[in-house]
Design a protein around this motif. Structure first.
Motif, PDB file in Angstrom:
ATOM      1  N   THR A  52      78.522 -19.753  39.373  1.00  0.00           N
ATOM      2  CA  THR A  52      79.260 -18.421  39.704  1.00  0.00           C
ATOM      3  C   THR A  52      78.883 -17.638  38.431  1.00  0.00           C
ATOM      4  O   THR A  52      78.521 -18.009  37.550  1.00  0.00           O
ATOM      5  CB  THR A  52      80.607 -18.543  40.113  1.00  0.00           C
ATOM      6  N   ALA A  53      78.876 -16.426  38.859  1.00  0.00           N
ATOM      7  CA  ALA A  53      78.565 -15.169  37.627  1.00  0.00           C
ATOM      8  C   ALA A  53      79.792 -15.400  36.514  1.00  0.00           C
ATOM      9  O   ALA A  53      81.182 -15.522  36.811  1.00  0.00           O
ATOM     10  CB  ALA A  53      78.716 -13.752  38.406  1.00  0.00           C
ATOM     11  N   LEU A  54      79.402 -15.691  35.383  1.00  0.00           N
ATOM     12  CA  LEU A  54      80.317 -15.790  34.330  1.00  0.00           C
ATOM     13  C   LEU A  54      79.669 -15.260  33.013  1.00  0.00           C
ATOM     14  O   LEU A  54      78.315 -15.278  32.788  1.00  0.00           O
ATOM     15  CB  LEU A  54      80.811 -17.019  34.001  1.00  0.00           C
ATOM     16  N   GLU A  55      80.468 -15.010  31.922  1.00  0.00           N
ATOM     17  CA  GLU A  55      80.009 -14.605  30.673  1.00  0.00           C
ATOM     18  C   GLU A  55      79.508 -15.821  30.123  1.00  0.00           C
ATOM     19  O   GLU A  55      80.246 -16.682  30.060  1.00  0.00           O
ATOM     20  CB  GLU A  55      80.834 -13.567  30.122  1.00  0.00           C
ATOM     21  N   VAL A  56      78.528 -15.931  29.333  1.00  0.00           N
ATOM     22  CA  VAL A  56      78.031 -17.073  28.655  1.00  0.00           C
ATOM     23  C   VAL A  56      77.708 -16.721  27.262  1.00  0.00           C
ATOM     24  O   VAL A  56      77.271 -15.751  27.006  1.00  0.00           O
ATOM     25  CB  VAL A  56      76.914 -17.911  29.332  1.00  0.00           C
ATOM     26  N   HIS A  57      78.156 -17.671  26.016  1.00  0.00           N
ATOM     27  CA  HIS A  57      77.835 -17.452  24.829  1.00  0.00           C
ATOM     28  C   HIS A  57      77.233 -18.595  24.367  1.00  0.00           C
ATOM     29  O   HIS A  57      77.890 -19.839  24.075  1.00  0.00           O
ATOM     30  CB  HIS A  57      78.878 -16.768  23.939  1.00  0.00           C
ATOM     31  N   SER A 104      72.422 -16.259  18.068  1.00  0.00           N
ATOM     32  CA  SER A 104      73.315 -16.626  19.224  1.00  0.00           C
ATOM     33  C   SER A 104      72.881 -15.701  20.463  1.00  0.00           C
ATOM     34  O   SER A 104      72.074 -14.699  20.330  1.00  0.00           O
ATOM     35  CB  SER A 104      74.737 -16.116  19.051  1.00  0.00           C
ATOM     36  N   TRP A 105      73.257 -15.914  21.612  1.00  0.00           N
ATOM     37  CA  TRP A 105      72.882 -15.201  22.974  1.00  0.00           C
ATOM     38  C   TRP A 105      73.881 -15.025  23.671  1.00  0.00           C
ATOM     39  O   TRP A 105      74.958 -15.789  23.508  1.00  0.00           O
ATOM     40  CB  TRP A 105      71.845 -16.236  23.531  1.00  0.00           C
ATOM     41  N   ARG A 106      74.081 -14.097  24.087  1.00  0.00           N
ATOM     42  CA  ARG A 106      75.313 -13.592  24.994  1.00  0.00           C
ATOM     43  C   ARG A 106      74.755 -13.039  26.667  1.00  0.00           C
ATOM     44  O   ARG A 106      73.887 -12.195  26.600  1.00  0.00           O
ATOM     45  CB  ARG A 106      76.092 -12.464  24.542  1.00  0.00           C
TER      46      ARG A 106
END
Length: 180
Positions: A146-151, A173-175
């Protein structure tokens, strides 16, 4: 536990398994060292102990064939990585590129230590800092359902030369934010 710590501690640990998963790595050695290659009493000195009090050893002679052979492999791997990188553009290239170590730096980092296992075999542990640089290229795939924010954050030993997608300012880092 080192009784005599290396002057240049390993940043990435030690390995001993020939069959370990190292991407494209071609292991050139068996983790078990033959008695005719190393005789503990003659060739090695105690530099530490395991948690159970068993001795771990390093080679006395800085010109021992085991050390010279490992350094030769390291130089070859480093040269191959440099050549491979020269065929790629900065935008196309990826991975960590450590500085090349001199033989003196190599020895100061304790490139190999030895331990006698419960079956009497002499086991070689190899400093991962001197394994092929392409082994250090972490490839991380994330497949959220599902769509979500990832760090994602990395703590590289050297530097990240290129990344897809680009890193955040600071380069470690990547966001990712979900599309709305």
């Amino acid at each position: 536990m080192w009784d005599n710590p290396p002057k240049e501690p390993s940043k990435s640990g030690y390995s001993w398994r020939k069959g370990a998963q190292y991407g494209r790595l071609e292991m050139r050695y068996d983790p078990f060292v033959a008695a005719e290659v190393v005789q503990i009493d003659r060739d090695a000195t105690v530099v530490g102990h395991t948690q159970r009090g068993e001795p771990v050893y390093e080679l006395k002679d800085p010109n021992h064939p085991l050390l010279k052979g490992f350094y030769k492999d390291y130089e070859t791997d480093f040269a191959n990585a440099q050549e491979h990188a020269s065929y790629r553009s900065d935008e196309d290239s990826s991975g960590i590129r450590p500085p090349k170590h001199s033989y003196e730096q190599f020895l100061a980092a304790r490139p190999i230590f030895l331990w006698r296992d419960p079956f009497g075999r002499l086991t070689r542990f190899t400093n991962n800092d001197f394994l092929p640089v392409y082994m250090a290229e972490p490839i991380i795939y994330l497949y959220p359902t599902t769509a979500l924010e990832v760090h994602v954050e990395a703590k590289p030993l050297h530097f990240i030369k290129a990344s897809i997608p680009p890193t955040t300012p600071g380069g470690t880092s990547w966001r990712s934010r979900p599309e709305r």
